[in-house]
Write a protein that holds these residues in place. Structure first.
Motif, PDB file in Angstrom:
ATOM      1  N   ASN A 130       0.910  -1.284  -0.018  1.00  0.00           N
ATOM      2  CA  ASN A 130      -0.023  -0.190  -0.050  1.00  0.00           C
ATOM      3  C   ASN A 130       0.952   1.270   0.112  1.00  0.00           C
ATOM      4  OD1 ASN A 130      -2.323  -1.624   0.099  1.00  0.00           O
ATOM      5  ND2 ASN A 130      -1.965  -1.885   2.482  1.00  0.00           N
ATOM      6  N   PHE A 131       1.851   1.207  -0.740  1.00  0.00           N
ATOM      7  CA  PHE A 131       2.776   2.332  -0.817  1.00  0.00           C
ATOM      8  C   PHE A 131       2.370   3.543  -1.564  1.00  0.00           C
ATOM      9  CE2 PHE A 131       6.600   4.826  -2.151  1.00  0.00           C
ATOM     10  CZ  PHE A 131       6.928   5.123  -0.879  1.00  0.00           C
ATOM     11  N   THR A 132       1.680   3.290  -2.693  1.00  0.00           N
ATOM     12  CA  THR A 132       1.101   4.370  -3.472  1.00  0.00           C
ATOM     13  C   THR A 132       0.044   5.373  -2.829  1.00  0.00           C
ATOM     14  OG1 THR A 132       1.195   2.894  -5.628  1.00  0.00           O
ATOM     15  CG2 THR A 132       0.047   4.938  -5.462  1.00  0.00           C
ATOM     16  N   PRO A 133      -0.787   4.887  -1.997  1.00  0.00           N
ATOM     17  CA  PRO A 133      -1.630   5.952  -1.365  1.00  0.00           C
ATOM     18  C   PRO A 133      -0.721   6.851  -0.359  1.00  0.00           C
ATOM     19  CG  PRO A 133      -2.406   3.626  -0.846  1.00  0.00           C
ATOM     20  CD  PRO A 133      -1.474   3.534  -1.788  1.00  0.00           C
ATOM     21  N   LEU A 134       0.024   5.888   0.351  1.00  0.00           N
ATOM     22  CA  LEU A 134       1.109   6.628   1.395  1.00  0.00           C
ATOM     23  C   LEU A 134       1.840   7.616   0.761  1.00  0.00           C
ATOM     24  CD1 LEU A 134       2.080   6.880   4.065  1.00  0.00           C
ATOM     25  CD2 LEU A 134       3.554   5.161   3.497  1.00  0.00           C
ATOM     26  N   ALA A 210       0.097   5.958   9.349  1.00  0.00           N
ATOM     27  CA  ALA A 210      -0.290   4.500   8.538  1.00  0.00           C
ATOM     28  C   ALA A 210       0.914   3.476   8.902  1.00  0.00           C
ATOM     29  CB  ALA A 210      -0.253   4.908   7.050  1.00  0.00           C
ATOM     30  N   PRO A 211       0.386   2.501   8.805  1.00  0.00           N
ATOM     31  CA  PRO A 211       1.538   1.255   9.056  1.00  0.00           C
ATOM     32  C   PRO A 211       2.466   1.065   7.976  1.00  0.00           C
ATOM     33  CG  PRO A 211      -0.558   0.288   8.543  1.00  0.00           C
ATOM     34  CD  PRO A 211      -0.923   1.774   8.681  1.00  0.00           C
ATOM     35  N   PHE A 212       3.542   0.486   8.088  1.00  0.00           N
ATOM     36  CA  PHE A 212       4.681   0.308   7.170  1.00  0.00           C
ATOM     37  C   PHE A 212       5.081  -1.129   6.933  1.00  0.00           C
ATOM     38  CE2 PHE A 212       8.709   0.340   5.105  1.00  0.00           C
ATOM     39  CZ  PHE A 212       8.539   1.219   4.101  1.00  0.00           C
ATOM     40  N   ARG A 213       4.364  -1.840   6.161  1.00  0.00           N
ATOM     41  CA  ARG A 213       4.757  -3.206   5.908  1.00  0.00           C
ATOM     42  C   ARG A 213       5.214  -3.622   4.576  1.00  0.00           C
ATOM     43  NH1 ARG A 213       3.164  -2.602  10.212  1.00  0.00           N
ATOM     44  NH2 ARG A 213       1.269  -3.122  11.455  1.00  0.00           N
ATOM     45  N   ILE A 214       5.896  -4.586   4.510  1.00  0.00           N
ATOM     46  CA  ILE A 214       6.296  -5.283   3.161  1.00  0.00           C
ATOM     47  C   ILE A 214       5.881  -6.710   3.042  1.00  0.00           C
ATOM     48  CG2 ILE A 214       8.210  -3.728   3.381  1.00  0.00           C
ATOM     49  CD1 ILE A 214      10.075  -6.362   4.182  1.00  0.00           C
ATOM     50  N   ARG A 215       6.202  -7.043   1.600  1.00  0.00           N
ATOM     51  CA  ARG A 215       5.787  -8.640   1.061  1.00  0.00           C
ATOM     52  C   ARG A 215       7.086  -8.970   0.521  1.00  0.00           C
ATOM     53  NH1 ARG A 215       0.516  -5.741   0.172  1.00  0.00           N
ATOM     54  NH2 ARG A 215       1.421  -5.234  -1.889  1.00  0.00           N
ATOM     55  N   VAL A 216       7.597 -10.334   0.716  1.00  0.00           N
ATOM     56  CA  VAL A 216       8.584 -10.858   0.178  1.00  0.00           C
ATOM     57  C   VAL A 216       8.392 -12.103  -0.571  1.00  0.00           C
ATOM     58  CG1 VAL A 216      10.891 -11.585   0.955  1.00  0.00           C
ATOM     59  CG2 VAL A 216      10.075  -9.938   2.343  1.00  0.00           C
ATOM     60  N   GLY A 217       9.148 -12.020  -1.743  1.00  0.00           N
ATOM     61  CA  GLY A 217       8.990 -13.316  -2.489  1.00  0.00           C
ATOM     62  C   GLY A 217      10.339 -13.980  -2.692  1.00  0.00           C
ATOM     63  N   ILE A 218      10.405 -15.297  -2.757  1.00  0.00           N
ATOM     64  CA  ILE A 218      12.034 -15.857  -3.044  1.00  0.00           C
ATOM     65  C   ILE A 218      11.774 -16.983  -4.236  1.00  0.00           C
ATOM     66  CG2 ILE A 218      13.721 -16.834  -1.739  1.00  0.00           C
ATOM     67  CD1 ILE A 218      12.843 -15.640   0.807  1.00  0.00           C
ATOM     68  N   HIS A 219      12.767 -17.044  -4.828  1.00  0.00           N
ATOM     69  CA  HIS A 219      12.881 -18.261  -5.865  1.00  0.00           C
ATOM     70  C   HIS A 219      14.339 -18.375  -5.991  1.00  0.00           C
ATOM     71  CE1 HIS A 219      11.648 -20.783  -8.993  1.00  0.00           C
ATOM     72  NE2 HIS A 219      11.980 -20.175  -9.892  1.00  0.00           N
ATOM     73  N   HIS A 220      14.664 -19.771  -6.388  1.00  0.00           N
ATOM     74  CA  HIS A 220      16.036 -20.225  -6.653  1.00  0.00           C
ATOM     75  C   HIS A 220      15.960 -20.789  -8.057  1.00  0.00           C
ATOM     76  CE1 HIS A 220      19.733 -21.872  -5.563  1.00  0.00           C
ATOM     77  NE2 HIS A 220      19.373 -23.104  -6.083  1.00  0.00           N
ATOM     78  N   ALA A 252       2.199 -12.212  -5.168  1.00  0.00           N
ATOM     79  CA  ALA A 252       1.198 -13.167  -5.066  1.00  0.00           C
ATOM     80  C   ALA A 252       0.982 -12.853  -3.666  1.00  0.00           C
ATOM     81  CB  ALA A 252       1.680 -14.724  -5.324  1.00  0.00           C
ATOM     82  N   ASN A 253       1.836 -12.505  -2.840  1.00  0.00           N
ATOM     83  CA  ASN A 253       1.450 -12.233  -1.371  1.00  0.00           C
ATOM     84  C   ASN A 253       0.089 -11.619  -1.233  1.00  0.00           C
ATOM     85  OD1 ASN A 253       3.609 -13.263   0.467  1.00  0.00           O
ATOM     86  ND2 ASN A 253       4.982 -12.458  -0.921  1.00  0.00           N
ATOM     87  N   LYS A 254      -0.010 -10.466  -2.031  1.00  0.00           N
ATOM     88  CA  LYS A 254      -1.006  -9.475  -1.884  1.00  0.00           C
ATOM     89  C   LYS A 254      -2.473 -10.424  -1.874  1.00  0.00           C
ATOM     90  CE  LYS A 254      -3.114  -5.212  -3.170  1.00  0.00           C
ATOM     91  NZ  LYS A 254      -2.970  -4.126  -4.237  1.00  0.00           N
ATOM     92  N   PRO A 255      -2.949 -11.057  -2.908  1.00  0.00           N
ATOM     93  CA  PRO A 255      -4.100 -11.723  -2.805  1.00  0.00           C
ATOM     94  C   PRO A 255      -4.124 -12.967  -1.876  1.00  0.00           C
ATOM     95  CG  PRO A 255      -3.039 -12.322  -4.872  1.00  0.00           C
ATOM     96  CD  PRO A 255      -1.931 -11.043  -4.334  1.00  0.00           C
ATOM     97  N   ALA A 256      -2.946 -13.396  -1.651  1.00  0.00           N
ATOM     98  CA  ALA A 256      -2.793 -14.705  -0.537  1.00  0.00           C
ATOM     99  C   ALA A 256      -2.772 -14.141   0.928  1.00  0.00           C
ATOM    100  CB  ALA A 256      -1.667 -15.102  -0.806  1.00  0.00           C
ATOM    101  N   GLY A 257      -2.845 -12.769   1.229  1.00  0.00           N
ATOM    102  CA  GLY A 257      -2.770 -12.396   2.590  1.00  0.00           C
ATOM    103  C   GLY A 257      -1.650 -12.805   3.278  1.00  0.00           C
ATOM    104  N   THR A 258      -0.469 -13.125   2.790  1.00  0.00           N
ATOM    105  CA  THR A 258       0.621 -13.425   3.246  1.00  0.00           C
ATOM    106  C   THR A 258       1.990 -12.504   3.355  1.00  0.00           C
ATOM    107  OG1 THR A 258       1.341 -14.654   1.219  1.00  0.00           O
ATOM    108  CG2 THR A 258       0.094 -15.987   2.838  1.00  0.00           C
ATOM    109  N   ARG A 259       2.893 -12.587   3.986  1.00  0.00           N
ATOM    110  CA  ARG A 259       3.958 -11.809   4.047  1.00  0.00           C
ATOM    111  C   ARG A 259       5.095 -12.279   3.523  1.00  0.00           C
ATOM    112  NH1 ARG A 259       5.330  -9.231   9.505  1.00  0.00           N
ATOM    113  NH2 ARG A 259       5.433 -11.233  10.235  1.00  0.00           N
ATOM    114  N   LEU A 260       5.526 -13.540   3.278  1.00  0.00           N
ATOM    115  CA  LEU A 260       6.762 -14.150   2.912  1.00  0.00           C
ATOM    116  C   LEU A 260       6.245 -15.340   2.181  1.00  0.00           C
ATOM    117  CD1 LEU A 260      10.144 -14.177   4.574  1.00  0.00           C
ATOM    118  CD2 LEU A 260       9.492 -15.877   2.615  1.00  0.00           C
ATOM    119  N   LEU A 261       6.436 -15.433   0.915  1.00  0.00           N
ATOM    120  CA  LEU A 261       6.072 -16.655   0.159  1.00  0.00           C
ATOM    121  C   LEU A 261       7.701 -17.378  -0.596  1.00  0.00           C
ATOM    122  CD1 LEU A 261       2.584 -16.008  -1.505  1.00  0.00           C
ATOM    123  CD2 LEU A 261       3.141 -17.380   0.164  1.00  0.00           C
ATOM    124  N   VAL A 262       7.442 -18.478  -0.856  1.00  0.00           N
ATOM    125  CA  VAL A 262       8.955 -19.076  -1.371  1.00  0.00           C
ATOM    126  C   VAL A 262       8.386 -20.125  -2.542  1.00  0.00           C
ATOM    127  CG1 VAL A 262      10.221 -18.810   0.579  1.00  0.00           C
ATOM    128  CG2 VAL A 262       9.283 -20.794   0.104  1.00  0.00           C
TER     129      VAL A 262
END
Length: 306
Positions: A130-134, A210-220, A252-262
């Motif tokens: 949600n950085f754009t509105p902030l 406003a809160p400050f949150r991040i989402r993380v995705g990891i692939h190998h 994919a974290n956003k629709p899943a409601g998660t913060r860290l997906l691998v």
């Protein structure tokens, strides 16, 4: 006698023995592009055989795979894979003046070998939720101030875990982890980044409401590491489908409601070292089929000590 005429250069190559088209033409001074260094990992050395196709060796397995992938016709060959044993006429297909510039730059520095190298790495993408509105609500200088504080803290976390930030994209970043244990190092970094961001949020909420949150995705997987850019702005960076997938996993974290997906590729390397949460089967933008992603909750050793 072996003789290869290369068009549109009108240059004849006459190697002493059987060799690849690429080596023969380079030795004759033809600026034939070969971005991967002649390992069938690109198609920049492709040529069209106009005569003498029967004098060229059959496609190697690597060339056949590339030809099927890009739907080459029978007359289109990879010069780095096609061996020549007689008289042939070929036309190089990558011959724009800028392409020749790149080929000449590579030829002038033989120690480079190619414009990149392949390496197994783990790629981490992170983006601010949600950085754009902030950012629309805050003055630009406040946005820069807040982002710099965030980048400072998560950058330290990434370096502590053995990675480095390869690129910044607005409020997002891409980090690279190499070597043995790089997947677990990236997961450790991702979890540490979530902790650091909680600290940033404690700082930001009273100031900006406003809160400050991040989402993380990891692939190998296997990437190409090489120089990109123009003139003095060239720098080493990471390119490949692994990078694109890591970015899609973060999103994919956003629709899943998660913060860290691998990805499952990462999970296979860290399964015994982490505590997992949700399993998410989801399509990824630009990729075919559904992909199984797994939420990482915490490290296993952290769970044992809790």
């Amino acid at each position: 006698m072996i003789r290869i005429r290369c068009l549109p250069d009108d240059v004849d190559a006459t190697p002493a023995g059987e060799t690849t088209l690429l080596d023969a033409l380079l030795a004759a001074g033809v600026p034939l592009a070969h971005a991967c260094g002649g390992h069938a990992r690109c198609t920049t050395c492709r040529v069209r055989v106009e005569d003498g196709a029967e004098c060229l060796g059959p496609r190697t397995d690597d060339e056949r795979a590339m030809a099927e992938r890009l739907r080459f016709d029978d007359a289109t060959r990879l010069a780095c894979q096609a061996t020549c044993g007689g008289t042939s006429v070929v036309r190089r297909l990558v011959l724009d003046k800028r392409d020749e510039q790149l080929a000449s730059r590579l030829a002038s520095d033989p120690s480079r070998g190619s414009v990149g190298r392949e390496e197994d790495c783990t790629i981490l993408f992170a983006d601010v939720a949600n950085f754009t509105p902030l950012s629309e609500r805050l003055p630009p200088y406040d946005v820069i101030h807040l982002l710099n504080r965030y980048f400072l803290q998560v950058g330290d976390a990434i370096e502590r875990c053995g990675g480095y930030i390869d690129n910044y994209m607005g409020d997002g970043l891409m980090a690279v982890f190499k070597g043995d244990g790089c997947a677990l190092a990236a997961v450790r970094a991702g979890l540490a980044m979530l902790e650091e961001t909680a600290d940033v949020s404690e700082y930001a909420e009273p100031l900006y409401g406003a809160p400050f949150r991040i989402r993380v995705g990891i692939h190998h997987g296997t990437v190409v590491i090489g120089d990109m850019g123009a003139c003095h702005k060239r720098r080493e960076t990471v390119i490949g489908d692994v990078v694109n997938v890591a970015s899609r996993i973060e999103a994919a974290n956003k629709p899943a409601g998660t913060r860290l997906l691998v990805s499952d590729a990462v999970l296979a390397l860290v399964r015994d070292d982490v505590v997992t949460g949700r399993i998410v089967d989801t399509p990824l933008k630009g990729k075919t089929g559904a992909h199984t992603l797994v939420e990482i909750v915490r490290l296993a050793d952290a769970a044992a000590s809790a």
